[in-house]
Motif scaffolding. Structure first.
Motif, PDB file in Angstrom:
ATOM      1  N   GLU A  15       0.821  -1.213   0.000  1.00 11.79           N
ATOM      2  CA  GLU A  15       0.000   0.000   0.000  1.00 11.79           C
ATOM      3  C   GLU A  15       0.855   1.263   0.000  1.00 11.79           C
ATOM      4  O   GLU A  15       0.453   2.294  -0.538  1.00 11.79           O
ATOM      5  CB  GLU A  15      -0.942  -0.004   1.208  1.00 11.79           C
ATOM      6  CG  GLU A  15      -2.055  -1.039   1.104  1.00 11.79           C
ATOM      7  CD  GLU A  15      -3.096  -0.888   2.204  1.00 11.79           C
ATOM      8  OE1 GLU A  15      -3.711   0.194   2.289  1.00 11.79           O
ATOM      9  OE2 GLU A  15      -3.279  -1.850   2.972  1.00 11.79           O
ATOM     10  N   ILE A  18       1.467   2.714  -3.586  1.00  9.24           N
ATOM     11  CA  ILE A  18       0.373   3.080  -4.488  1.00  9.24           C
ATOM     12  C   ILE A  18       0.593   4.447  -5.124  1.00  9.24           C
ATOM     13  O   ILE A  18       0.455   4.605  -6.353  1.00  9.24           O
ATOM     14  CB  ILE A  18      -0.991   3.018  -3.769  1.00  9.24           C
ATOM     15  CG1 ILE A  18      -1.347   1.562  -3.455  1.00  9.24           C
ATOM     16  CG2 ILE A  18      -2.088   3.645  -4.630  1.00  9.24           C
ATOM     17  CD1 ILE A  18      -2.650   1.389  -2.698  1.00  9.24           C
ATOM     18  N   ASP A  19       0.916   5.455  -4.361  1.00 12.26           N
ATOM     19  CA  ASP A  19       1.096   6.790  -4.928  1.00 12.26           C
ATOM     20  C   ASP A  19       2.185   6.790  -5.993  1.00 12.26           C
ATOM     21  O   ASP A  19       2.051   7.430  -7.043  1.00 12.26           O
ATOM     22  CB  ASP A  19       1.431   7.795  -3.828  1.00 12.26           C
ATOM     23  CG  ASP A  19       0.235   8.135  -2.956  1.00 12.26           C
ATOM     24  OD1 ASP A  19      -0.913   7.887  -3.395  1.00 12.26           O
ATOM     25  OD2 ASP A  19       0.438   8.635  -1.831  1.00 12.26           O
ATOM     26  N   ARG A  39      -7.435   7.310  -6.957  1.00 12.99           N
ATOM     27  CA  ARG A  39      -6.915   6.291  -6.033  1.00 12.99           C
ATOM     28  C   ARG A  39      -8.011   5.333  -5.586  1.00 12.99           C
ATOM     29  O   ARG A  39      -7.765   4.136  -5.408  1.00 12.99           O
ATOM     30  CB  ARG A  39      -6.250   6.948  -4.817  1.00 12.99           C
ATOM     31  CG  ARG A  39      -5.721   5.905  -3.842  1.00 12.99           C
ATOM     32  CD  ARG A  39      -4.744   6.436  -2.858  1.00 12.99           C
ATOM     33  NE  ARG A  39      -4.339   5.393  -1.904  1.00 12.99           N
ATOM     34  CZ  ARG A  39      -3.137   5.243  -1.412  1.00 12.99           C
ATOM     35  NH1 ARG A  39      -2.167   6.090  -1.768  1.00 12.99           N
ATOM     36  NH2 ARG A  39      -2.853   4.282  -0.559  1.00 12.99           N
ATOM     37  N   LYS A  40      -9.212   5.848  -5.404  1.00 14.67           N
ATOM     38  CA  LYS A  40     -10.310   4.979  -4.971  1.00 14.67           C
ATOM     39  C   LYS A  40     -10.543   3.870  -5.990  1.00 14.67           C
ATOM     40  O   LYS A  40     -10.709   2.689  -5.637  1.00 14.67           O
ATOM     41  CB  LYS A  40     -11.593   5.795  -4.770  1.00 14.67           C
ATOM     42  CG  LYS A  40     -12.769   4.967  -4.266  1.00 14.67           C
ATOM     43  CD  LYS A  40     -13.983   5.840  -4.022  1.00 14.67           C
ATOM     44  CE  LYS A  40     -15.165   5.014  -3.520  1.00 14.67           C
ATOM     45  NZ  LYS A  40     -16.379   5.861  -3.291  1.00 14.67           N
ATOM     46  N   PHE A  42      -8.361   2.841  -8.264  1.00 12.53           N
ATOM     47  CA  PHE A  42      -7.142   2.033  -8.261  1.00 12.53           C
ATOM     48  C   PHE A  42      -7.238   0.957  -7.186  1.00 12.53           C
ATOM     49  O   PHE A  42      -6.947  -0.216  -7.433  1.00 12.53           O
ATOM     50  CB  PHE A  42      -5.923   2.927  -8.013  1.00 12.53           C
ATOM     51  CG  PHE A  42      -4.607   2.197  -8.017  1.00 12.53           C
ATOM     52  CD1 PHE A  42      -3.781   2.238  -9.125  1.00 12.53           C
ATOM     53  CD2 PHE A  42      -4.187   1.453  -6.905  1.00 12.53           C
ATOM     54  CE1 PHE A  42      -2.562   1.549  -9.135  1.00 12.53           C
ATOM     55  CE2 PHE A  42      -2.979   0.768  -6.905  1.00 12.53           C
ATOM     56  CZ  PHE A  42      -2.164   0.814  -8.022  1.00 12.53           C
ATOM     57  N   GLU A  43      -7.641   1.352  -5.997  1.00 10.15           N
ATOM     58  CA  GLU A  43      -7.731   0.387  -4.907  1.00 10.15           C
ATOM     59  C   GLU A  43      -8.826  -0.641  -5.163  1.00 10.15           C
ATOM     60  O   GLU A  43      -8.684  -1.813  -4.781  1.00 10.15           O
ATOM     61  CB  GLU A  43      -7.957   1.117  -3.588  1.00 10.15           C
ATOM     62  CG  GLU A  43      -6.752   1.939  -3.146  1.00 10.15           C
ATOM     63  CD  GLU A  43      -6.939   2.587  -1.788  1.00 10.15           C
ATOM     64  OE1 GLU A  43      -8.024   2.424  -1.197  1.00 10.15           O
ATOM     65  OE2 GLU A  43      -5.992   3.244  -1.312  1.00 10.15           O
ATOM     66  N   TYR A  44      -9.933  -0.226  -5.791  1.00 11.00           N
ATOM     67  CA  TYR A  44     -10.977  -1.189  -6.134  1.00 11.00           C
ATOM     68  C   TYR A  44     -10.421  -2.279  -7.047  1.00 11.00           C
ATOM     69  O   TYR A  44     -10.690  -3.471  -6.867  1.00 11.00           O
ATOM     70  CB  TYR A  44     -12.148  -0.485  -6.824  1.00 11.00           C
ATOM     71  CG  TYR A  44     -13.053  -1.442  -7.568  1.00 11.00           C
ATOM     72  CD1 TYR A  44     -13.961  -2.242  -6.891  1.00 11.00           C
ATOM     73  CD2 TYR A  44     -12.960  -1.574  -8.956  1.00 11.00           C
ATOM     74  CE1 TYR A  44     -14.765  -3.148  -7.572  1.00 11.00           C
ATOM     75  CE2 TYR A  44     -13.751  -2.474  -9.642  1.00 11.00           C
ATOM     76  CZ  TYR A  44     -14.655  -3.255  -8.951  1.00 11.00           C
ATOM     77  OH  TYR A  44     -15.433  -4.164  -9.630  1.00 11.00           O
ATOM     78  N   LEU A  47      -6.211  -3.418  -5.024  1.00  9.49           N
ATOM     79  CA  LEU A  47      -5.945  -3.648  -3.604  1.00  9.49           C
ATOM     80  C   LEU A  47      -6.960  -4.654  -3.075  1.00  9.49           C
ATOM     81  O   LEU A  47      -8.120  -4.314  -2.823  1.00  9.49           O
ATOM     82  CB  LEU A  47      -6.025  -2.334  -2.830  1.00  9.49           C
ATOM     83  CG  LEU A  47      -5.803  -2.436  -1.301  1.00  9.49           C
ATOM     84  CD1 LEU A  47      -4.429  -3.012  -0.990  1.00  9.49           C
ATOM     85  CD2 LEU A  47      -5.986  -1.071  -0.648  1.00  9.49           C
ATOM     86  N   VAL A  52      -1.516  -5.272  -2.738  1.00  7.98           N
ATOM     87  CA  VAL A  52      -1.555  -4.513  -3.982  1.00  7.98           C
ATOM     88  C   VAL A  52      -1.066  -5.425  -5.099  1.00  7.98           C
ATOM     89  O   VAL A  52       0.091  -5.861  -5.096  1.00  7.98           O
ATOM     90  CB  VAL A  52      -0.674  -3.253  -3.901  1.00  7.98           C
ATOM     91  CG1 VAL A  52      -0.697  -2.496  -5.224  1.00  7.98           C
ATOM     92  CG2 VAL A  52      -1.143  -2.351  -2.769  1.00  7.98           C
TER      93      VAL A  52
END
Length: 347
Positions: A15, A18-19, A39-40, A42-44, A47, A52
């Motif tokens: 995590e 991620i950035d 990012r939301k 991306f995580e869906y 992650l 990740v």
């Protein structure tokens, strides 16, 4: 260690990465790409259970990411875990190893537990290069479609040769039941008993289709009249130029059920005022689709335009291709991998 390992650490992302991954995508893949901005989302996609699903190559001297490969798993089953590659890119400058991307790909399987690696994309040349390099079977997906007979003024499609969708005598022999939650689906259909490639389980279906943050997928259980459900079909309606089309996104289970859906598709395009319904697929018996009134765009020198790009809309035909382990019996659909997702952020 080799000179490569002296320079890079190739590992699964965390995590905390991620950035940096998102910044890499924006710089080296495509400025403004959804995965570089949202990012939301991306995580869906990537992650899952705190992991990740990216393999990254980090320069040991600068502690910067120099290459990435996204992974999309089609199930959570340990022994039947198949995956699709996504967002595969290396920084080819800054003195990097010339085959950095290839090396990331080679090391992926040693970092994850998987059964099969498959690929699907819209660049046939890239697919052929990747597939041949890693000794995969390379195929072009078929593109089946059928038109709404009540529409003459097409805005999405370009119809030069109209055709009448002829149904077989089985055209209303299958019942399509809409399901809107995973518990109902599980109570009526044992998807996990279908040992297909790629293998898809209930958790994948829930995450990929029921819980999608933007798209409204329509899931239908298919059953021959008087019998239990034997297949699951996923559809999605799209819009462009003030008009609509219906797309079959995924199909799991008994292919013969498709032959009995002629009347279902006829009603679906009429009731929703859709120009057509289409289906990109490989590994599906064409006779079942012909029986339901579909034709293959690659047959008979078809000049009709049935677009694939909707975000943004591009009014031309587009081939889709795939690869898989040689000798495997697979079914590849439009919804596999990352081929049915938005490309740019809505924020």
């Amino acid at each position: 260690m080799s000179k490569f390992d002296d320079k890079y650490s190739v590992r699964l992302a965390t995590e905390d990465d991620i950035d940096a991954i998102m910044a890499f995508i924006g710089k080296y893949w495509s400025p403004g790409h959804l995965m570089s901005k949202d990012r939301k989302y991306f995580e869906y996609e990537f992650l899952i259970d705190g992991q990740v699903n990216f393999v990254i190559a980090v320069d040991r001297a600068t502690n910067t990411i120099q290459g990435i490969r996204g992974l999309l798993f089609s199930s959570y089953h340990k022994e039947k875990r198949d995956y699709w590659g996504s967002l595969w890119k290396a920084n080819t400058g800054d003195g990097n190893y010339p085959l950095l991307g290839t090396e990331i790909r080679k090391r992926t399987e040693s970092l994850i537990e998987c059964r099969h690696n498959l690929g699907v994309g819209q660049n046939i040349n890239t697919t052929m290069i990747v597939g041949s390099r890693f000794k995969k079977q390379i195929v072009r997906l078929n593109h089946f479609y059928r038109l709404n007979p009540e529409i003459n003024d097409f805005k999405i499609a370009v119809i030069k040769n109209d055709f009448s969708a002829m149904f077989s005598s089985l055209s209303d022999s299958v019942v399509a039941e809409r399901v809107t939650d995973i518990e109902t689906l599980k109570s009526k259909f044992n998807i996990e008993a279908i040992d297909a490639i790629p293998y898809k389980d209930n958790r994948f279906i829930r995450h990929r289709y029921f819980d999608h943050p933007w798209y409204d997928y329509q899931l239908y259980l298919l059953s021959h009249k008087g019998k239990k459900a034997s297949a699951l079909m996923v559809m999605r309606q799209v819009e462009a130029a003030g008009a609509h089309a219906l797309r079959i996104i995924d199909y799991i289970g008994d292919q013969s059920a498709m032959a009995g859906l002629g009347s279902f598709f006829d009603n679906a395009v009429r009731e929703n005022n859709c120009e057509y319904v289409d289906f990109y697929v490989y590994g599906f018996n064409p006779e079942y689709l012909h029986a339901a009134g579909f034709k293959n765009r690659y047959d008979d020198n078809d000049e009709n335009v049935i677009p694939n790009y909707f975000e943004p809309f591009v009014q031309n035909n587009k081939d889709m291709s795939g690869f898989f382990d040689i000798g495997s019996k697979v079914t590849i659909c439009k919804g596999d991998g990352d081929q049915d997702r938005p490309n740019y952020s809505r924020n």
